[in-house]
Design a protein around this motif. Structure first.
Motif, PDB file in Angstrom:
ATOM      1  N   HIS A  25       0.819  -1.219   0.000  1.00 38.25           N
ATOM      2  CA  HIS A  25       0.000   0.000   0.000  1.00 38.25           C
ATOM      3  C   HIS A  25       0.851   1.268   0.000  1.00 38.25           C
ATOM      4  O   HIS A  25       0.421   2.310   0.496  1.00 38.25           O
ATOM      5  N   LEU A  26       2.033   1.206  -0.577  1.00 39.41           N
ATOM      6  CA  LEU A  26       2.886   2.394  -0.622  1.00 39.41           C
ATOM      7  C   LEU A  26       2.767   3.121  -1.953  1.00 39.41           C
ATOM      8  O   LEU A  26       3.124   4.301  -2.050  1.00 39.41           O
ATOM      9  N   ILE A  27       2.317   2.437  -2.984  1.00 40.81           N
ATOM     10  CA  ILE A  27       1.884   3.053  -4.230  1.00 40.81           C
ATOM     11  C   ILE A  27       0.673   2.251  -4.707  1.00 40.81           C
ATOM     12  O   ILE A  27       0.405   1.156  -4.187  1.00 40.81           O
ATOM     13  N   LEU A  28      -0.038   2.805  -5.695  1.00 36.26           N
ATOM     14  CA  LEU A  28      -1.126   2.031  -6.323  1.00 36.26           C
ATOM     15  C   LEU A  28      -0.845   1.966  -7.816  1.00 36.26           C
ATOM     16  O   LEU A  28      -0.699   3.015  -8.469  1.00 36.26           O
ATOM     17  N   MET A  83      -1.313   6.043  -8.207  1.00 37.18           N
ATOM     18  CA  MET A  83      -1.264   6.871  -7.004  1.00 37.18           C
ATOM     19  C   MET A  83       0.021   6.594  -6.235  1.00 37.18           C
ATOM     20  O   MET A  83       0.510   5.460  -6.208  1.00 37.18           O
ATOM     21  N   ALA A  84       0.526   7.629  -5.642  1.00 36.73           N
ATOM     22  CA  ALA A  84       1.464   7.497  -4.516  1.00 36.73           C
ATOM     23  C   ALA A  84       0.905   8.535  -3.549  1.00 36.73           C
ATOM     24  O   ALA A  84       1.160   9.720  -3.690  1.00 36.73           O
ATOM     25  N   TRP A 120       1.609  22.322 -10.684  1.00 40.47           N
ATOM     26  CA  TRP A 120       0.308  21.874 -10.190  1.00 40.47           C
ATOM     27  C   TRP A 120       0.372  20.359 -10.065  1.00 40.47           C
ATOM     28  O   TRP A 120       0.810  19.672 -10.991  1.00 40.47           O
ATOM     29  N   LEU A 121      -0.072  19.858  -8.937  1.00 40.47           N
ATOM     30  CA  LEU A 121      -0.122  18.415  -8.701  1.00 40.47           C
ATOM     31  C   LEU A 121      -1.563  18.039  -8.386  1.00 40.47           C
ATOM     32  O   LEU A 121      -2.250  18.770  -7.668  1.00 40.47           O
ATOM     33  N   PHE A 122      -2.008  16.922  -8.899  1.00 41.99           N
ATOM     34  CA  PHE A 122      -3.348  16.453  -8.565  1.00 41.99           C
ATOM     35  C   PHE A 122      -3.303  15.581  -7.315  1.00 41.99           C
ATOM     36  O   PHE A 122      -2.401  14.738  -7.161  1.00 41.99           O
ATOM     37  N   ALA A 123      -4.282  15.797  -6.446  1.00 41.06           N
ATOM     38  CA  ALA A 123      -4.446  14.969  -5.252  1.00 41.06           C
ATOM     39  C   ALA A 123      -5.584  13.987  -5.503  1.00 41.06           C
ATOM     40  O   ALA A 123      -6.460  14.225  -6.336  1.00 41.06           O
ATOM     41  N   ASN A 124      -5.585  12.900  -4.741  1.00 40.90           N
ATOM     42  CA  ASN A 124      -6.605  11.867  -4.951  1.00 40.90           C
ATOM     43  C   ASN A 124      -7.975  12.256  -4.436  1.00 40.90           C
ATOM     44  O   ASN A 124      -8.987  11.776  -4.956  1.00 40.90           O
ATOM     45  N   CYS A 125      -8.017  13.094  -3.415  1.00 41.93           N
ATOM     46  CA  CYS A 125      -9.297  13.365  -2.770  1.00 41.93           C
ATOM     47  C   CYS A 125      -9.177  14.629  -1.915  1.00 41.93           C
ATOM     48  O   CYS A 125      -8.123  15.251  -1.853  1.00 41.93           O
ATOM     49  N   ALA A 126     -10.272  14.947  -1.237  1.00 42.90           N
ATOM     50  CA  ALA A 126     -10.316  16.178  -0.444  1.00 42.90           C
ATOM     51  C   ALA A 126      -9.372  16.123   0.753  1.00 42.90           C
ATOM     52  O   ALA A 126      -8.956  17.166   1.252  1.00 42.90           O
ATOM     53  N   TRP A 127      -9.066  14.954   1.225  1.00 46.50           N
ATOM     54  CA  TRP A 127      -8.084  14.824   2.306  1.00 46.50           C
ATOM     55  C   TRP A 127      -6.665  14.919   1.744  1.00 46.50           C
ATOM     56  O   TRP A 127      -5.774  15.533   2.342  1.00 46.50           O
ATOM     57  N   TYR A 134      -8.926   0.322   1.768  1.00 47.90           N
ATOM     58  CA  TYR A 134      -7.999  -0.308   0.823  1.00 47.90           C
ATOM     59  C   TYR A 134      -8.672  -1.386  -0.035  1.00 47.90           C
ATOM     60  O   TYR A 134      -8.007  -2.034  -0.831  1.00 47.90           O
ATOM     61  N   ASP A 135      -9.991  -1.533   0.126  1.00 48.72           N
ATOM     62  CA  ASP A 135     -10.709  -2.483  -0.747  1.00 48.72           C
ATOM     63  C   ASP A 135     -10.622  -1.997  -2.200  1.00 48.72           C
ATOM     64  O   ASP A 135     -10.467  -2.781  -3.131  1.00 48.72           O
ATOM     65  N   ASP A 136     -10.778  -0.681  -2.372  1.00 47.51           N
ATOM     66  CA  ASP A 136     -10.726  -0.077  -3.699  1.00 47.51           C
ATOM     67  C   ASP A 136     -10.337   1.383  -3.487  1.00 47.51           C
ATOM     68  O   ASP A 136     -11.176   2.233  -3.244  1.00 47.51           O
ATOM     69  N   LEU A 137      -9.037   1.650  -3.605  1.00 47.86           N
ATOM     70  CA  LEU A 137      -8.552   2.989  -3.264  1.00 47.86           C
ATOM     71  C   LEU A 137      -9.111   4.054  -4.185  1.00 47.86           C
ATOM     72  O   LEU A 137      -9.315   5.188  -3.766  1.00 47.86           O
ATOM     73  N   VAL A 138      -9.357   3.717  -5.429  1.00 51.29           N
ATOM     74  CA  VAL A 138      -9.904   4.717  -6.359  1.00 51.29           C
ATOM     75  C   VAL A 138     -11.299   5.128  -5.897  1.00 51.29           C
ATOM     76  O   VAL A 138     -11.644   6.305  -5.847  1.00 51.29           O
ATOM     77  N   GLU A 139     -12.102   4.150  -5.493  1.00 50.49           N
ATOM     78  CA  GLU A 139     -13.453   4.433  -4.997  1.00 50.49           C
ATOM     79  C   GLU A 139     -13.379   5.194  -3.677  1.00 50.49           C
ATOM     80  O   GLU A 139     -14.146   6.117  -3.444  1.00 50.49           O
ATOM     81  N   THR A 140     -12.465   4.809  -2.818  1.00 52.92           N
ATOM     82  CA  THR A 140     -12.315   5.500  -1.526  1.00 52.92           C
ATOM     83  C   THR A 140     -11.984   6.958  -1.758  1.00 52.92           C
ATOM     84  O   THR A 140     -12.533   7.832  -1.109  1.00 52.92           O
TER      85      THR A 140
END
Lengths: 71, 148
Positions: free
Chosen positions: B51-54, B64-65, B83-90, B142-148
Protein backbone atom coordinates in the motif's frame (compact mmCIF):
# COMPACT_ATOMS: atom_id res chain seq x y z
CA UNK A 1 -13.30 11.70 0.20
CA UNK A 2 -15.33 14.56 -1.20
CA UNK A 3 -15.53 18.23 -0.29
CA UNK A 4 -18.81 20.00 0.48
CA UNK A 5 -19.65 23.62 1.22
CA UNK A 6 -22.44 22.81 3.66
CA UNK A 7 -24.32 20.10 5.51
CA UNK A 8 -27.21 20.69 3.12
CA UNK A 9 -25.04 19.97 0.10
CA UNK A 10 -23.77 16.79 1.77
CA UNK A 11 -27.30 15.65 2.54
CA UNK A 12 -28.31 16.34 -1.07
CA UNK A 13 -25.37 14.30 -2.34
CA UNK A 14 -26.18 11.37 -0.05
CA UNK A 15 -29.77 11.40 -1.27
CA UNK A 16 -28.76 11.76 -4.92
CA UNK A 17 -26.23 8.92 -4.71
CA UNK A 18 -28.33 6.74 -2.41
CA UNK A 19 -25.44 6.49 0.00
CA UNK A 20 -25.40 6.68 3.78
CA UNK A 21 -23.63 9.47 5.55
CA UNK A 22 -20.14 8.52 6.68
CA UNK A 23 -17.82 10.61 8.84
CA UNK A 24 -17.67 14.38 8.40
CA UNK A 25 -14.67 16.53 9.31
CA UNK A 26 -14.23 20.26 9.00
CA UNK A 27 -11.55 21.38 6.59
CA UNK A 28 -9.37 22.48 9.52
CA UNK A 29 -9.73 19.07 11.17
CA UNK A 30 -8.84 17.47 7.84
CA UNK A 31 -5.74 19.68 7.64
CA UNK A 32 -4.66 18.40 11.06
CA UNK A 33 -5.25 14.83 9.88
CA UNK A 34 -3.32 15.47 6.65
CA UNK A 35 -0.37 16.85 8.58
CA UNK A 36 -0.29 13.89 10.93
CA UNK A 37 -0.75 11.32 8.16
CA UNK A 38 1.55 12.72 5.48
CA UNK A 39 4.29 14.74 7.14
CA UNK A 40 6.73 11.80 7.24
CA UNK A 41 5.86 10.39 3.81
CA UNK A 42 9.16 11.50 2.29
CA UNK A 43 11.23 10.18 5.14
CA UNK A 44 13.75 7.52 4.03
CA UNK A 45 12.55 5.41 6.94
CA UNK A 46 8.81 5.56 6.17
CA UNK A 47 7.44 2.05 5.69
CA UNK A 48 3.74 2.63 6.12
CA UNK A 49 1.98 2.34 9.45
CA UNK A 50 1.12 -0.58 11.63
CA UNK A 51 -2.56 -0.89 12.60
CA UNK A 52 -1.66 0.21 16.14
CA UNK A 53 0.15 3.29 14.85
CA UNK A 54 -2.74 4.24 12.58
CA UNK A 55 -5.22 3.76 15.40
CA UNK A 56 -3.15 5.90 17.74
CA UNK A 57 -2.87 8.63 15.11
CA UNK A 58 -6.64 8.73 14.62
CA UNK A 59 -7.24 8.76 18.37
CA UNK A 60 -4.80 11.66 18.82
CA UNK A 61 -7.11 13.68 16.57
CA UNK A 62 -10.28 12.59 18.32
CA UNK A 63 -11.22 10.09 15.61
CA UNK A 64 -12.61 7.17 17.57
CA UNK A 65 -15.33 4.56 17.25
CA UNK A 66 -16.13 1.82 14.75
CA UNK A 67 -15.76 4.10 11.71
CA UNK A 68 -12.10 4.73 12.52
CA UNK A 69 -11.33 1.24 13.77
CA UNK A 70 -8.17 -0.17 12.15
CA UNK A 71 -8.36 -3.93 11.63
CA UNK B 1 9.55 -4.17 5.98
CA UNK B 2 10.64 -3.01 2.55
CA UNK B 3 14.21 -3.32 1.32
CA UNK B 4 16.61 -0.41 0.96
CA UNK B 5 16.32 -0.69 -2.82
CA UNK B 6 12.52 -0.60 -2.76
CA UNK B 7 12.70 2.38 -0.42
CA UNK B 8 15.08 4.14 -2.83
CA UNK B 9 12.62 3.52 -5.65
CA UNK B 10 9.71 4.79 -3.58
CA UNK B 11 11.57 7.99 -2.72
CA UNK B 12 12.58 8.52 -6.33
CA UNK B 13 8.95 8.16 -7.40
CA UNK B 14 7.94 10.98 -5.04
CA UNK B 15 10.89 13.24 -5.86
CA UNK B 16 10.44 12.78 -9.60
CA UNK B 17 6.67 13.34 -9.36
CA UNK B 18 6.98 16.55 -7.37
CA UNK B 19 9.67 17.91 -9.70
CA UNK B 20 8.06 16.95 -13.01
CA UNK B 21 4.38 17.02 -12.13
CA UNK B 22 3.89 13.39 -13.17
CA UNK B 23 4.96 9.97 -11.95
CA UNK B 24 8.03 8.35 -13.47
CA UNK B 25 7.66 5.59 -15.99
CA UNK B 26 9.25 2.30 -15.12
CA UNK B 27 12.29 3.01 -17.32
CA UNK B 28 12.89 6.33 -15.57
CA UNK B 29 12.52 4.82 -12.12
CA UNK B 30 14.69 1.83 -13.03
CA UNK B 31 17.44 4.00 -14.51
CA UNK B 32 17.53 6.29 -11.47
CA UNK B 33 18.02 3.27 -9.21
CA UNK B 34 20.35 1.40 -11.55
CA UNK B 35 17.97 -1.52 -12.02
CA UNK B 36 16.69 -3.51 -14.97
CA UNK B 37 13.08 -2.71 -15.86
CA UNK B 38 11.93 -6.19 -14.91
CA UNK B 39 13.43 -5.76 -11.45
CA UNK B 40 11.85 -2.31 -11.17
CA UNK B 41 8.43 -3.70 -12.07
CA UNK B 42 8.82 -6.38 -9.41
CA UNK B 43 9.68 -3.67 -6.89
CA UNK B 44 6.61 -1.67 -7.94
CA UNK B 45 4.49 -4.74 -7.28
CA UNK B 46 5.96 -5.08 -3.78
CA UNK B 47 5.34 -1.38 -3.08
CA UNK B 48 1.79 -1.79 -4.38
CA UNK B 49 1.19 -4.81 -2.15
CA UNK B 50 2.48 -2.82 0.83
CA UNK B 51 0.00 0.00 0.00
CA UNK B 52 2.89 2.39 -0.62
CA UNK B 53 1.88 3.05 -4.23
CA UNK B 54 -1.13 2.03 -6.32
CA UNK B 55 -0.53 0.58 -9.78
CA UNK B 56 -2.95 0.69 -12.66
CA UNK B 57 -4.54 -2.66 -13.47
CA UNK B 58 -1.95 -3.31 -16.18
CA UNK B 59 0.73 -3.18 -13.50
CA UNK B 60 3.19 -1.02 -15.42
CA UNK B 61 1.95 2.49 -14.62
CA UNK B 62 1.62 4.24 -11.29
CA UNK B 63 -1.86 5.57 -10.52
CA UNK B 64 -1.26 6.87 -7.00
CA UNK B 65 1.46 7.50 -4.52
CA UNK B 66 -0.68 9.01 -1.82
CA UNK B 67 -1.46 11.87 -1.69
CA UNK B 68 -0.54 12.24 -5.39
CA UNK B 69 -2.78 11.22 -8.27
CA UNK B 70 -1.53 10.49 -11.78
CA UNK B 71 -4.93 11.27 -13.26
CA UNK B 72 -6.72 14.63 -13.14
CA UNK B 73 -9.13 15.00 -10.25
CA UNK B 74 -11.26 17.73 -8.68
CA UNK B 75 -8.39 18.53 -6.31
CA UNK B 76 -5.26 20.26 -7.51
CA UNK B 77 -2.47 21.83 -5.60
CA UNK B 78 0.19 24.30 -6.70
CA UNK B 79 3.47 23.97 -4.89
CA UNK B 80 6.28 26.05 -6.33
CA UNK B 81 6.10 25.90 -10.12
CA UNK B 82 3.93 22.81 -10.46
CA UNK B 83 0.31 21.87 -10.19
CA UNK B 84 -0.12 18.42 -8.70
CA UNK B 85 -3.35 16.45 -8.56
CA UNK B 86 -4.45 14.97 -5.25
CA UNK B 87 -6.60 11.87 -4.95
CA UNK B 88 -9.30 13.36 -2.77
CA UNK B 89 -10.32 16.18 -0.44
CA UNK B 90 -8.08 14.82 2.31
CA UNK B 91 -5.09 14.31 0.04
CA UNK B 92 -5.24 17.90 -1.28
CA UNK B 93 -3.94 19.36 1.99
CA UNK B 94 -1.83 16.21 2.26
CA UNK B 95 0.46 17.48 -0.50
CA UNK B 96 1.66 20.62 1.32
CA UNK B 97 1.69 18.61 4.54
CA UNK B 98 4.01 16.08 2.92
CA UNK B 99 6.25 18.68 1.29
CA UNK B 100 6.07 21.07 4.25
CA UNK B 101 5.71 23.94 1.83
CA UNK B 102 3.27 26.72 1.17
CA UNK B 103 0.66 25.85 -1.44
CA UNK B 104 -2.49 26.92 -3.22
CA UNK B 105 -5.31 24.39 -3.31
CA UNK B 106 -8.14 24.49 -5.83
CA UNK B 107 -10.95 22.04 -5.24
CA UNK B 108 -14.37 21.45 -6.73
CA UNK B 109 -17.10 20.90 -4.18
CA UNK B 110 -19.79 18.28 -4.50
CA UNK B 111 -22.46 18.02 -5.70
CA UNK B 112 -22.50 21.27 -7.76
CA UNK B 113 -18.82 21.71 -8.62
CA UNK B 114 -18.22 25.15 -7.07
CA UNK B 115 -14.57 26.08 -6.88
CA UNK B 116 -13.04 26.41 -3.43
CA UNK B 117 -9.63 28.07 -3.38
CA UNK B 118 -7.54 28.00 -0.27
CA UNK B 119 -3.92 28.31 0.73
CA UNK B 120 -1.39 26.84 3.08
CA UNK B 121 0.99 29.44 4.45
CA UNK B 122 3.54 28.96 7.21
CA UNK B 123 1.85 25.77 8.31
CA UNK B 124 -1.64 27.26 8.52
CA UNK B 125 -4.56 26.36 6.29
CA UNK B 126 -6.29 29.54 5.14
CA UNK B 127 -9.70 28.52 3.93
CA UNK B 128 -13.40 29.21 4.09
CA UNK B 129 -15.52 26.76 6.01
CA UNK B 130 -16.05 23.46 4.22
CA UNK B 131 -16.66 19.83 5.10
CA UNK B 132 -14.86 16.67 4.09
CA UNK B 133 -16.99 13.56 3.88
CA UNK B 134 -15.38 10.17 4.46
CA UNK B 135 -17.89 7.83 2.87
CA UNK B 136 -16.29 4.55 3.89
CA UNK B 137 -15.02 3.40 7.28
CA UNK B 138 -11.28 2.87 7.51
CA UNK B 139 -11.56 -0.92 7.31
CA UNK B 140 -12.77 -0.57 3.70
CA UNK B 141 -10.38 2.12 2.48
CA UNK B 142 -8.00 -0.31 0.82
CA UNK B 143 -10.71 -2.48 -0.75
CA UNK B 144 -10.73 -0.08 -3.70
CA UNK B 145 -8.55 2.99 -3.26
CA UNK B 146 -9.90 4.72 -6.36
CA UNK B 147 -13.45 4.43 -5.00
CA UNK B 148 -12.31 5.50 -1.53
Amino acid sequence: MLLFRSEGDLDAWCQQEGRPRGAVLTLQHTWALAQAWYRNRLSPTFQGRSPAEAQELFASLGLRGPFWEVP
Amino acid sequence: MISDMDQAMRLHIYRFWCEKGRPPGVAENARACDLAETAALAAWRRLHDAHLILLEADGDRIRMANPLSAVPTNYRVRVGQHWLFANCAWDAPGIPAMLQQDAVIEARCSPHGELLRCAVRDGELLAEEALVHFALPFRHWYDDLVET
